[in-house]
Scaffold this motif. Structure first.
Motif, PDB file in Angstrom:
ATOM      1  N   HIS A  53     -94.794 -13.854  24.784  1.00 61.21           N
ATOM      2  CA  HIS A  53     -94.418 -13.609  23.504  1.00 61.21           C
ATOM      3  C   HIS A  53     -93.750 -14.850  22.340  1.00 61.21           C
ATOM      4  O   HIS A  53     -94.831 -15.477  21.668  1.00 61.21           O
ATOM      5  CB  HIS A  53     -93.321 -12.835  22.725  1.00 61.21           C
ATOM      6  N   ALA A  54     -93.092 -15.567  22.910  1.00 59.99           N
ATOM      7  CA  ALA A  54     -92.150 -16.937  22.220  1.00 59.99           C
ATOM      8  C   ALA A  54     -94.193 -17.783  22.739  1.00 59.99           C
ATOM      9  O   ALA A  54     -93.646 -18.757  21.720  1.00 59.99           O
ATOM     10  CB  ALA A  54     -91.270 -17.026  22.951  1.00 59.99           C
ATOM     11  N   ALA A  55     -94.702 -17.916  23.801  1.00 62.86           N
ATOM     12  CA  ALA A  55     -95.225 -18.593  24.272  1.00 62.86           C
ATOM     13  C   ALA A  55     -97.187 -18.569  22.952  1.00 62.86           C
ATOM     14  O   ALA A  55     -97.296 -19.255  22.298  1.00 62.86           O
ATOM     15  CB  ALA A  55     -96.483 -18.822  25.229  1.00 62.86           C
ATOM     16  N   VAL A  56     -96.741 -17.383  22.769  1.00 60.28           N
ATOM     17  CA  VAL A  56     -98.089 -17.003  21.339  1.00 60.28           C
ATOM     18  C   VAL A  56     -97.291 -17.473  20.317  1.00 60.28           C
ATOM     19  O   VAL A  56     -98.795 -18.429  19.860  1.00 60.28           O
ATOM     20  CB  VAL A  56     -98.807 -15.305  21.822  1.00 60.28           C
ATOM     21  N   TYR A  57     -96.538 -17.707  19.751  1.00 60.38           N
ATOM     22  CA  TYR A  57     -95.395 -17.674  18.602  1.00 60.38           C
ATOM     23  C   TYR A  57     -95.976 -19.273  18.545  1.00 60.38           C
ATOM     24  O   TYR A  57     -96.366 -19.882  17.671  1.00 60.38           O
ATOM     25  CB  TYR A  57     -94.784 -17.089  18.303  1.00 60.38           C
ATOM     26  N   GLY A  58     -94.685 -19.913  19.501  1.00 54.06           N
ATOM     27  CA  GLY A  58     -95.106 -21.222  19.875  1.00 54.06           C
ATOM     28  C   GLY A  58     -96.520 -21.206  19.828  1.00 54.06           C
ATOM     29  O   GLY A  58     -97.304 -22.995  18.359  1.00 54.06           O
ATOM     30  N   TYR A  59     -97.220 -21.133  20.313  1.00 54.60           N
ATOM     31  CA  TYR A  59     -99.023 -22.468  20.078  1.00 54.60           C
ATOM     32  C   TYR A  59     -99.654 -22.004  18.420  1.00 54.60           C
ATOM     33  O   TYR A  59    -100.410 -22.367  18.483  1.00 54.60           O
ATOM     34  CB  TYR A  59    -100.173 -20.921  21.380  1.00 54.60           C
ATOM     35  N   GLY A  60     -99.467 -20.492  17.756  1.00 55.66           N
ATOM     36  CA  GLY A  60     -99.327 -20.268  16.573  1.00 55.66           C
ATOM     37  C   GLY A  60     -99.028 -22.371  15.604  1.00 55.66           C
ATOM     38  O   GLY A  60     -99.650 -22.571  15.094  1.00 55.66           O
ATOM     39  N   VAL A  61     -97.825 -22.731  16.091  1.00 59.38           N
ATOM     40  CA  VAL A  61     -97.599 -23.338  15.283  1.00 59.38           C
ATOM     41  C   VAL A  61     -97.859 -24.332  15.925  1.00 59.38           C
ATOM     42  O   VAL A  61     -98.195 -25.833  15.148  1.00 59.38           O
ATOM     43  CB  VAL A  61     -95.395 -23.685  15.411  1.00 59.38           C
ATOM     44  N   VAL A  62     -98.381 -24.973  17.045  1.00 57.59           N
ATOM     45  CA  VAL A  62     -99.471 -25.784  17.849  1.00 57.59           C
ATOM     46  C   VAL A  62    -100.331 -26.010  17.011  1.00 57.59           C
ATOM     47  O   VAL A  62    -100.681 -27.566  16.844  1.00 57.59           O
ATOM     48  CB  VAL A  62     -99.231 -26.076  19.471  1.00 57.59           C
ATOM     49  N   GLY A  63    -100.481 -24.900  17.215  1.00 55.79           N
ATOM     50  CA  GLY A  63    -102.278 -25.317  16.606  1.00 55.79           C
ATOM     51  C   GLY A  63    -102.430 -25.398  15.333  1.00 55.79           C
ATOM     52  O   GLY A  63    -103.442 -26.446  14.708  1.00 55.79           O
ATOM     53  N   ALA A  64    -101.538 -25.638  14.529  1.00 56.59           N
ATOM     54  CA  ALA A  64    -100.563 -25.900  12.841  1.00 56.59           C
ATOM     55  C   ALA A  64    -100.758 -27.276  12.393  1.00 56.59           C
ATOM     56  O   ALA A  64    -101.300 -27.569  11.497  1.00 56.59           O
ATOM     57  CB  ALA A  64    -100.513 -25.046  12.281  1.00 56.59           C
ATOM     58  N   ARG A  65    -100.286 -28.150  13.942  1.00 52.42           N
ATOM     59  CA  ARG A  65    -100.070 -29.410  13.985  1.00 52.42           C
ATOM     60  C   ARG A  65    -101.579 -30.015  14.725  1.00 52.42           C
ATOM     61  O   ARG A  65    -101.058 -31.278  14.170  1.00 52.42           O
ATOM     62  CB  ARG A  65     -98.811 -29.254  14.298  1.00 52.42           C
ATOM     63  N   VAL A  66    -101.567 -30.311  15.313  1.00 51.20           N
ATOM     64  CA  VAL A  66    -102.753 -30.923  16.288  1.00 51.20           C
ATOM     65  C   VAL A  66    -103.765 -31.004  14.938  1.00 51.20           C
ATOM     66  O   VAL A  66    -104.588 -30.200  14.575  1.00 51.20           O
ATOM     67  CB  VAL A  66    -102.991 -30.200  17.618  1.00 51.20           C
ATOM     68  N   THR A  67    -104.171 -32.173  15.602  1.00 50.61           N
ATOM     69  CA  THR A  67    -105.019 -32.956  14.355  1.00 50.61           C
ATOM     70  C   THR A  67    -106.175 -32.927  15.455  1.00 50.61           C
ATOM     71  O   THR A  67    -107.899 -33.455  14.857  1.00 50.61           O
ATOM     72  CB  THR A  67    -104.982 -34.147  13.760  1.00 50.61           C
ATOM     73  N   ASP A  68    -106.535 -34.016  16.180  1.00 47.00           N
ATOM     74  CA  ASP A  68    -107.459 -34.014  17.196  1.00 47.00           C
ATOM     75  C   ASP A  68    -108.044 -33.267  17.705  1.00 47.00           C
ATOM     76  O   ASP A  68    -107.739 -32.129  18.095  1.00 47.00           O
ATOM     77  CB  ASP A  68    -107.238 -34.925  18.050  1.00 47.00           C
ATOM     78  N   ASP A  69    -109.382 -33.182  17.811  1.00 43.37           N
ATOM     79  CA  ASP A  69    -110.760 -32.169  18.346  1.00 43.37           C
ATOM     80  C   ASP A  69    -110.023 -31.524  19.838  1.00 43.37           C
ATOM     81  O   ASP A  69    -109.766 -29.897  20.279  1.00 43.37           O
ATOM     82  CB  ASP A  69    -111.889 -32.165  18.413  1.00 43.37           C
ATOM     83  N   GLY A  70    -109.631 -32.050  20.190  1.00 45.35           N
ATOM     84  CA  GLY A  70    -109.321 -31.727  21.787  1.00 45.35           C
ATOM     85  C   GLY A  70    -108.347 -31.120  21.686  1.00 45.35           C
ATOM     86  O   GLY A  70    -108.371 -30.046  22.504  1.00 45.35           O
ATOM     87  N   GLN A  71    -107.315 -31.369  21.494  1.00 47.66           N
ATOM     88  CA  GLN A  71    -106.476 -30.960  21.808  1.00 47.66           C
ATOM     89  C   GLN A  71    -106.202 -29.224  20.777  1.00 47.66           C
ATOM     90  O   GLN A  71    -105.751 -28.430  21.581  1.00 47.66           O
ATOM     91  CB  GLN A  71    -104.981 -31.400  20.591  1.00 47.66           C
ATOM     92  N   ARG A  72    -107.035 -29.386  19.731  1.00 44.24           N
ATOM     93  CA  ARG A  72    -107.605 -28.135  19.199  1.00 44.24           C
ATOM     94  C   ARG A  72    -108.047 -27.578  19.783  1.00 44.24           C
ATOM     95  O   ARG A  72    -107.662 -25.769  19.661  1.00 44.24           O
ATOM     96  CB  ARG A  72    -108.113 -27.710  18.067  1.00 44.24           C
ATOM     97  N   THR A  73    -108.748 -27.656  21.008  1.00 42.16           N
ATOM     98  CA  THR A  73    -109.521 -26.748  21.862  1.00 42.16           C
ATOM     99  C   THR A  73    -108.153 -26.568  23.074  1.00 42.16           C
ATOM    100  O   THR A  73    -108.629 -24.915  23.320  1.00 42.16           O
ATOM    101  CB  THR A  73    -110.720 -27.556  22.054  1.00 42.16           C
ATOM    102  N   ALA A  74    -107.834 -27.346  23.130  1.00 41.61           N
ATOM    103  CA  ALA A  74    -106.832 -26.450  24.349  1.00 41.61           C
ATOM    104  C   ALA A  74    -105.849 -26.250  23.998  1.00 41.61           C
ATOM    105  O   ALA A  74    -105.077 -24.898  24.701  1.00 41.61           O
ATOM    106  CB  ALA A  74    -106.007 -28.090  24.490  1.00 41.61           C
ATOM    107  N   ALA A  75    -104.940 -26.372  22.383  1.00 43.27           N
ATOM    108  CA  ALA A  75    -104.414 -24.463  21.998  1.00 43.27           C
ATOM    109  C   ALA A  75    -104.949 -23.607  22.041  1.00 43.27           C
ATOM    110  O   ALA A  75    -104.433 -23.120  22.201  1.00 43.27           O
ATOM    111  CB  ALA A  75    -104.153 -26.021  20.394  1.00 43.27           C
ATOM    112  N   ARG A  76    -106.081 -24.162  21.185  1.00 40.09           N
ATOM    113  CA  ARG A  76    -106.913 -22.492  21.007  1.00 40.09           C
ATOM    114  C   ARG A  76    -106.765 -21.838  22.375  1.00 40.09           C
ATOM    115  O   ARG A  76    -106.717 -20.460  22.874  1.00 40.09           O
ATOM    116  CB  ARG A  76    -108.059 -22.679  20.516  1.00 40.09           C
ATOM    117  N   THR A  77    -107.468 -22.670  23.845  1.00 38.34           N
ATOM    118  CA  THR A  77    -107.733 -22.046  25.288  1.00 38.34           C
ATOM    119  C   THR A  77    -106.242 -21.322  26.022  1.00 38.34           C
ATOM    120  O   THR A  77    -106.016 -20.217  26.383  1.00 38.34           O
ATOM    121  CB  THR A  77    -108.195 -23.024  26.105  1.00 38.34           C
TER     122      THR A  77
END
Length: 185
Positions: A53-77
């Motif tokens: 549950h905490a990881a799902v929340y945390g990745y919402g924050v991560v996804g909002a801050r990453v700027t690189d397409d590769g990082q966005r893809t990794a965050a979504r995955t």
């Protein structure tokens, strides 16, 4: 609730593989579910669910801050993998007759996440924390359920490295200085 909090979380069900490509093969079998209930191992699975549950929340924050397409893809995955594992732990617990614990209304971040670099550090922190939870799960569950926990541990450790966490000899276990031993209970 703080991200990475070690406090027991709500019930959890075994989750699918958290490799870089989400998998749906982690749904627990009837025998796995029965053994979770019979062995009284709901608490460790609840802890795993809470960490997811905490990881799902945390990745919402991560996804909002990453700027690189590769990082966005990794965050979504990573987010998709954690959602799938969370859902699988919920199914396992429900099948074992336990009530899966709900996600907290919110989580306190371990440090400010203001840019892509701190978002990457948060992702590494989340995965490292999950590796610790899953190492504990491997130790706490019956032999028949260990492959589920070991897969989750392996996948979290691999994602932690992907996000820049330092390599460790035994992911999820505290390093002990050379010449010392870990006390056994």
């Amino acid at each position: 609730m703080a991200l990475g909090d070690a406090a027991p979380a709500a019930a959890a069900a075994p989750a699918p593989s958290t490799s870089s490509s989400p998998s749906t093969s982690a749904s627990p079998s009837a025998s796995t579910t029965a053994s979770a209930s019979a062995a009284g191992t709901a608490a460790p699975f609840q802890d795993a669910l809470g960490a997811e549950h905490a990881a799902v929340y945390g990745y919402g924050v991560v996804g909002a801050r990453v700027t690189d397409d590769g990082q966005r893809t990794a965050a979504r995955t990573s987010l998709a993998a954690h959602q799938a594992r969370r859902d699988a732990w919920q199914r396992l617990l429900t099948g074992a007759g336990a009530t899966p614990g709900p996600a907290a209304a919110g989580y306190q971040l371990p440090f400010p996440v203001t840019d892509a670099a701190s978002a990457g550090r948060l992702a590494a922190h989340l995965e490292t924390r999950l590796a610790t939870v899953y190492a504990d799960l491997v130790a706490a569950v019956p032999t028949a359920q260990r492959p589920l926990a070991a897969d989750a541990l392996r996948e979290s450790a691999l994602r932690a490295r992907q996000w820049g966490a330092a390599p460790t000899a035994f992911p999820g276990l505290a390093d002990t200085p050379a010449g010392t031993s870990t006390p056994t209970p």
